[in-house]
Design an enzyme around this catalytic site. Structure first.
Site, PDB file in Angstrom:
ATOM      1  N   ALA A  12      -6.569  10.495  34.872  1.00  0.00           N
ATOM      2  CA  ALA A  12      -6.415  10.333  33.416  1.00  0.00           C
ATOM      3  C   ALA A  12      -5.413   9.221  33.135  1.00  0.00           C
ATOM      4  O   ALA A  12      -4.707   8.753  34.041  1.00  0.00           O
ATOM      5  CB  ALA A  12      -5.906  11.645  32.793  1.00  0.00           C
ATOM      6  N   GLY A  13      -5.398   8.786  31.889  1.00  0.00           N
ATOM      7  CA  GLY A  13      -4.340   7.924  31.370  1.00  0.00           C
ATOM      8  C   GLY A  13      -4.033   6.680  32.188  1.00  0.00           C
ATOM      9  O   GLY A  13      -4.929   5.929  32.587  1.00  0.00           O
ATOM     10  N   ARG A  34      -5.571  16.574  40.623  1.00  0.00           N
ATOM     11  CA  ARG A  34      -6.105  17.915  40.900  1.00  0.00           C
ATOM     12  C   ARG A  34      -7.569  18.042  40.511  1.00  0.00           C
ATOM     13  O   ARG A  34      -8.314  18.776  41.125  1.00  0.00           O
ATOM     14  CB  ARG A  34      -5.288  18.987  40.144  1.00  0.00           C
ATOM     15  CG  ARG A  34      -3.907  19.227  40.728  1.00  0.00           C
ATOM     16  CD  ARG A  34      -3.042  19.988  39.766  1.00  0.00           C
ATOM     17  NE  ARG A  34      -2.917  19.249  38.506  1.00  0.00           N
ATOM     18  CZ  ARG A  34      -2.242  19.670  37.453  1.00  0.00           C
ATOM     19  NH1 ARG A  34      -1.626  20.832  37.486  1.00  0.00           N
ATOM     20  NH2 ARG A  34      -2.176  18.926  36.356  1.00  0.00           N
ATOM     21  N   ASP A  58      -2.659  19.406  44.586  1.00  0.00           N
ATOM     22  CA  ASP A  58      -1.530  19.519  43.658  1.00  0.00           C
ATOM     23  C   ASP A  58      -0.333  18.846  44.331  1.00  0.00           C
ATOM     24  O   ASP A  58       0.045  19.215  45.455  1.00  0.00           O
ATOM     25  CB  ASP A  58      -1.254  21.008  43.384  1.00  0.00           C
ATOM     26  CG  ASP A  58      -0.261  21.204  42.244  1.00  0.00           C
ATOM     27  OD1 ASP A  58       0.702  20.408  42.143  1.00  0.00           O
ATOM     28  OD2 ASP A  58      -0.449  22.144  41.464  1.00  0.00           O
ATOM     29  N   SER A 138      10.062   6.101  32.739  1.00  0.00           N
ATOM     30  CA  SER A 138       9.816   6.256  31.295  1.00  0.00           C
ATOM     31  C   SER A 138      11.043   5.740  30.541  1.00  0.00           C
ATOM     32  O   SER A 138      12.156   5.738  31.089  1.00  0.00           O
ATOM     33  CB  SER A 138       9.618   7.731  30.963  1.00  0.00           C
ATOM     34  OG  SER A 138       9.566   7.924  29.566  1.00  0.00           O
ATOM     35  N   TYR A 151      12.525  16.948  30.553  1.00  0.00           N
ATOM     36  CA  TYR A 151      11.643  15.795  30.856  1.00  0.00           C
ATOM     37  C   TYR A 151      12.506  14.545  31.042  1.00  0.00           C
ATOM     38  O   TYR A 151      12.329  13.800  32.011  1.00  0.00           O
ATOM     39  CB  TYR A 151      10.603  15.586  29.745  1.00  0.00           C
ATOM     40  CG  TYR A 151       9.733  14.360  30.006  1.00  0.00           C
ATOM     41  CD1 TYR A 151       8.843  14.345  31.085  1.00  0.00           C
ATOM     42  CD2 TYR A 151       9.829  13.213  29.214  1.00  0.00           C
ATOM     43  CE1 TYR A 151       8.056  13.221  31.353  1.00  0.00           C
ATOM     44  CE2 TYR A 151       9.054  12.095  29.481  1.00  0.00           C
ATOM     45  CZ  TYR A 151       8.169  12.097  30.554  1.00  0.00           C
ATOM     46  OH  TYR A 151       7.406  10.981  30.819  1.00  0.00           O
ATOM     47  N   LYS A 155      12.972  12.157  34.395  1.00  0.00           N
ATOM     48  CA  LYS A 155      12.743  10.711  34.445  1.00  0.00           C
ATOM     49  C   LYS A 155      14.045   9.942  34.738  1.00  0.00           C
ATOM     50  O   LYS A 155      13.996   8.856  35.318  1.00  0.00           O
ATOM     51  CB  LYS A 155      12.077  10.231  33.148  1.00  0.00           C
ATOM     52  CG  LYS A 155      10.619  10.703  33.036  1.00  0.00           C
ATOM     53  CD  LYS A 155       9.745  10.121  34.155  1.00  0.00           C
ATOM     54  CE  LYS A 155       8.296  10.525  34.074  1.00  0.00           C
ATOM     55  NZ  LYS A 155       7.436   9.912  35.104  1.00  0.00           N
ATOM     56  N   LEU A 183       5.893   4.935  24.198  1.00  0.00           N
ATOM     57  CA  LEU A 183       4.741   5.772  23.820  1.00  0.00           C
ATOM     58  C   LEU A 183       3.417   5.141  24.253  1.00  0.00           C
ATOM     59  O   LEU A 183       3.097   4.020  23.848  1.00  0.00           O
ATOM     60  CB  LEU A 183       4.729   5.965  22.298  1.00  0.00           C
ATOM     61  CG  LEU A 183       5.840   6.853  21.724  1.00  0.00           C
ATOM     62  CD1 LEU A 183       5.889   6.735  20.200  1.00  0.00           C
ATOM     63  CD2 LEU A 183       5.633   8.309  22.126  1.00  0.00           C
ATOM     64  N   GLU A 187      -3.485  11.461  27.755  1.00  0.00           N
ATOM     65  CA  GLU A 187      -3.529  12.928  27.607  1.00  0.00           C
ATOM     66  C   GLU A 187      -2.119  13.524  27.636  1.00  0.00           C
ATOM     67  O   GLU A 187      -1.941  14.742  27.546  1.00  0.00           O
ATOM     68  CB  GLU A 187      -4.376  13.532  28.735  1.00  0.00           C
ATOM     69  CG  GLU A 187      -5.836  13.146  28.637  1.00  0.00           C
ATOM     70  CD  GLU A 187      -6.685  13.647  29.805  1.00  0.00           C
ATOM     71  OE1 GLU A 187      -6.205  14.482  30.592  1.00  0.00           O
ATOM     72  OE2 GLU A 187      -7.833  13.185  29.930  1.00  0.00           O
TER      73      GLU A 187
END
Ligand code: NAP
Length: 250
Positions: A12-13, A34, A58, A138, A151, A155, A183, A187
């Protein structure tokens, strides 16, 4: 010979967009995550351009990570570039109300998973005296924001690990780089808010976020610099974001 790139969180992403771009540039790809169904359909689509191997596990599972890397088939066993991208935020709560399950997920995936994969892949890079590790950090790893406590902590750990890894590995000819997005519309917010779309849509309301493809292009640029150039760190924000907590909305 074409370089081999292992991407974690490729279903994803940012990871998916990076796999798609690098396939067009003929890199050999090892794509991990996964969700096996997604990996299988990506493999089918990308094999038109590149050689693709998939790994469904995982990243919290230390044994699964080391077993996967140790048992890569010969055409994929020499990894030139590792992109440590798998990660997510889970929840957005003040510290006294946070879920300890969310905290464990973030620390186990964003920090420990990145370490397990780096530990499994880096020895062959050191032995060959070449290689490149890209850590996806991030803006949250540079400046914390309210309710982002754990979070942001995970990071910040990536930020420090990235720096420390570079200090350990540069003398062996191994590059270490971090890319810190603001930003990005992926997902990510759906995962953070556990599928509550009204909350995830609000994150990007009235502003233009980055696209996963924007970060993929930067990753491609970073890994295609000449041997003597290491882009050690980058912060990439949408125009509508000036800092982790400063977003201009219409
Ligand atoms: P995303 O669309 O939700 O993708 C996250 C990826 O990580 C998925 O492929 C997911 O695959 C994988 N992943 C999550 N947990 C995993 C686990 N336990 N084991 C293996 N793989 C796992 O999010 P994204 O925005 O692309 O995020 C990619 C990276 O960018 C993350 O490190 C994130 O912290 C960072 N980042 C994102 C933003 C943003 O605004 N989007 C901003 C700054 C930094 P499976 O679910 O299939 O396992």
């Amino acid at each position: 010979m074409n370089k081999t790139v292992l991407i974690t969180g490729a279903t994803a992403g940012i990871g998916k967009a990076t796999a798609e771009l690098l396939a067009q540039h003929k890199f050999n790809l090892i794509i991990c995550g996964r969700r096996k169904d997604r990996l299988v359909s990506m493999q089918k689509a990308l094999e038109t351009f590149a050689n693709v191997h998939i790994g469904s596990f995982d990243i919290r599972d230390k044994e699964a990570v080391s077993k996967f890397v140790a048992s890569l088939p010969i055409p994929f066993s020499k990894i030139d570039v590792l992109i440590n991208n798998a990660g997510n935020a889970h929840g957005l709560d003040e510290i006294h109300e946070g879920s300890t399950d969310d905290w464990e997920a973030m620390i186990d995936i964003n920090v420990k998973g990145l370490l397990y994969m780096s530990r499994a892949v880096s020895p062959q890079m050191v032995e060959r005296k070449s290689g490149h590790i890209i850590n996806i950090g991030s803006i949250a790893g540079k400046e914390p924001y309210m309710k982002g406590n754990v979070y942001c902590g995970s990071k910040h750990a990536v930020d420090a690990i990235n720096h420390g890894m570079r200090m350990d590995l540069f003398k062996y000819g191994v590059k270490v780089s971090q890319i810190c997005p603001g930003l990005v519309n992926t997902e990510f917010s759906d995962v953070r808010f556990k599928g509550d779309h009204s909350k995830s849509e609000a994150v990007y309301q009235g502003m233009t976020p980055l696209k996963a493809e924007d970060i993929a292009e930067i990753i491609h640029f970073v890994i295609t610099r000449p041997k003597h150039v290491n882009i050690s760190d980058t912060i990439v924000l949408p125009l509508d974001q000036a800092a982790s907590t400063m977003v201009h909305r219409q």
